[in-house]
Design an enzyme around this catalytic site. Structure first.
Site, PDB file in Angstrom:
ATOM      1  N   LYS A 124       1.119  -1.102   0.078  1.00 50.19           N
ATOM      2  CA  LYS A 124      -0.094  -0.097   0.014  1.00 50.19           C
ATOM      3  C   LYS A 124       0.815   1.177   0.038  1.00 50.19           C
ATOM      4  CE  LYS A 124      -4.578   0.830   0.230  1.00 50.19           C
ATOM      5  NZ  LYS A 124      -5.464   0.076  -0.230  1.00 50.19           N
ATOM      6  N   ASP A 164      -6.914   4.398  -4.409  1.00 46.95           N
ATOM      7  CA  ASP A 164      -7.780   4.149  -3.459  1.00 46.95           C
ATOM      8  C   ASP A 164      -8.535   5.440  -3.029  1.00 46.95           C
ATOM      9  OD1 ASP A 164      -7.899   2.044  -0.801  1.00 46.95           O
ATOM     10  OD2 ASP A 164      -7.568   4.027   0.060  1.00 46.95           O
TER      11      ASP A 164
END
Ligand code: NDP
Ligand code: 2IT
Length: 449
Positions: A124, A164
């Site tokens: 991430k 995201d």
């Protein structure tokens, strides 16, 4: 070192990383039966290894705003675990982004990606850059500057980011352009690209649609159907609006969406044209509140959340910890029987305990929202073979993947004695399935990775 000892050590070391510790504990609390059945996990220190990322890159991003002023932001990429494939996971641009948030997201991503059954590891990244109120030129300059740093650490076979919160098609395109410019490669190094230049059809819809496919499987397991059910959705972004769209298409009534400013409630439910209007409105960064004057229906509740209304199903799809224990109680009191996490970790630990105590059918994000990353993995494979699938082909594949995730989580819940009188423990099941796939790989590798 036992799981509880590993947690103690982690808490001592990262006491300030609240979200990360929360995500680790949730997994730790549920995998003990699996851990006990596999002494080799303890022997190879699998848990202790998995809670520490392989590495984290931390960098500074300098960029110039429209006034010609120099701006400085922080950026990170957490490469958590590549046991099952290239590090894979999105990039978040939001002022709340810090190492704790990215480590929690990266940790969850390891098991989510394992659950898809596709060859992807977990990672991430992101920045504390706030896209709100920025002009298109500012977003473009920031994305270029961000990728100028990030490109050193990623590669189509090694680490493949995506979107995201705050990162959608526009931002991905800018970042992809900079990567191509710097490397002169034309590869699928980032997913969520535009369909005309390497993106997969259906990636935009995949997370929201996938969550609803998961919900359909949960309902079926209880001999119920989605048609006619009332649904509360939070958020008004990519995941929320596509989850709402699919619910509506399947005959459910969606009565709320929300954003950081408040909640929009329409007791009659949003229909497709109204939902399309909401999409356009949010894409233009305009207020949800305008809906009330535009359609002469609904209510805008400034500063409020959507959990105060009677409903059958809740799909929290905005951000982490958006439902606390008190709000979980509200949901239960309002008759909600199913909670499907479109967002990552939208329920606090207390809220999760509460809804599980009241036997609300609860699908954790790492299972329910895995459709997005699954279609990202399909985008990677389409990029590799340089051939593209149709919308229908991807949609069919997504349905199968979500059913597999549902069935394997339900199967593990049963196998390890967590299913109680028809109540399936999806949280325990999903954690055990995801964990087992990664742990088995780590054991096979010995002490590398
Ligand atoms: P978007 O940026 O498209 O939308 C986010 C929505 O949530 C917006 O409506 C935003 O409100 C609201 N929101 C964000 N942060 C906050 C906050 N701190 N408080 C209140 N509201 C907030 O993001 P996505 O839809 O892509 O992501 C939503 C969630 O889903 C995240 O948890 C993400 O990690 C998760 N997820 C996303 C996937 C994807 O493919 N995009 C895949 C799997 C999970 P506002 O517009 O006012 O900012
Ligand atoms: O949380 C997630 O799964 C995502 N933001 C999507 C990740 C991806 O690589 O598509």
């Amino acid at each position: 070192m036992s799981i509880s000892q590993a947690i103690e050590k982690l808490e001592a070391h990262y006491s300030h990383q609240y979200e990360f510790i929360q995500a680790v504990k949730e997994v730790a609390l549920t995998i003990q039966p699996l851990y006990d059945a596999h002494p080799e996990y303890e022997e190879f220190k699998v848990f202790e290894r998995l809670v520490e990322p392989d590495r984290i890159f931390n960098f500074r991003i300098n960029w110039e705003n429209d006034k010609g002023e120099v701006q400085v932001n922080r950026g990170w990429r957490v490469q958590f675990c590549n046991a099952l494939g290239p590090y894979k996971g999105g990039l978040r641009f939001h002022p709340t982004v810090n190492q704790s948030v990215l480590k929690f997201l990266g940790f969850e991503q390891i098991f989510k990606n394992a659950l898809t059954g596709l060859p992807i590891g977990g990672g991430k990244g992101g920045s504390d850059f706030d896209p709100k109120g920025k002009s298109d030129s500012e977003v473009r300059r920031f994305c270029y500057a961000f990728m100028r740093e990030l490109y050193h650490y990623i590669n189509k076979d090694m680490d493949v980011p995506a979107g995201d919160i705050g990162v959608g098609g526009r931002e991905v395109s800018y970042m992809f352009a900079m990567y191509k410019n710097l490397t002169r490669e034309s590869t699928g190094v980032i997913t969520g690209k535009g369909v005309g230049f390497g993106g997969s059809l259906m990636r935009t819809e995949a997370t929201g649609y996938g969550a609803v496919y998961f919900l359909e499987n949960m309902l079926k397991a209880q001999d119920e159907a989605i048609e006619g059910k009332t649904v509360l959705v939070s958020g008004a972004g990519n995941v929320s609006l596509h989850a709402a769209e699919k619910c509506i298409a399947l005959g459910a009534k969606v009565i709320t969406v929300s954003d950081s400013q408040g909640t929009l409630h329409d007791k009659n439910g949003f229909d497709k044209p109204k939902l399309d209007w909401l999409k356009t409105q949010k894409a233009a960064n305009k207020p949800l509140a305008d809906y009330v004057t535009k359609f002469g229906s609904g209510k805008w509740l400034a500063g409020q959340k959507p959990w105060q209304f009677k409903a059958d199903i809740a799909i929290p799809s905005a951000t982490q910890n958006e439902v606390n224990e008190e709000e979980a109680k509200q949901l239960v009191d309002n008759g909600v029987k199913y909670i499907v996490e479109g967002a990552n970790m939208p329920l606090t630990a207390d809220a999760v305990d509460y809804v599980r105590d009241y036997r609300v059918h609860y699908a954790p994000g790492k299972a329910a929202n895995a459709g997005g990353v699954a279609v990202s993995a399909l985008e990677m494979s389409q990029n590799s073979v340089r051939q593209y699938k149709t919308f229908e082909q991807v949609d069919e594949r997504l349905k199968v993947i979500m059913k597999d995730i549902h069935d394997s989580a339900a199967g593990a819940s049963e196998q390890y004695g967590q299913t109680d009188n028809g109540y399936i423990d999806y949280m325990a099941g999903a954690n055990m399935v995801g964990f087992k796939r990664v742990a088995d790989a780590l054991v096979a590798f010995g002490i590398l990775n």
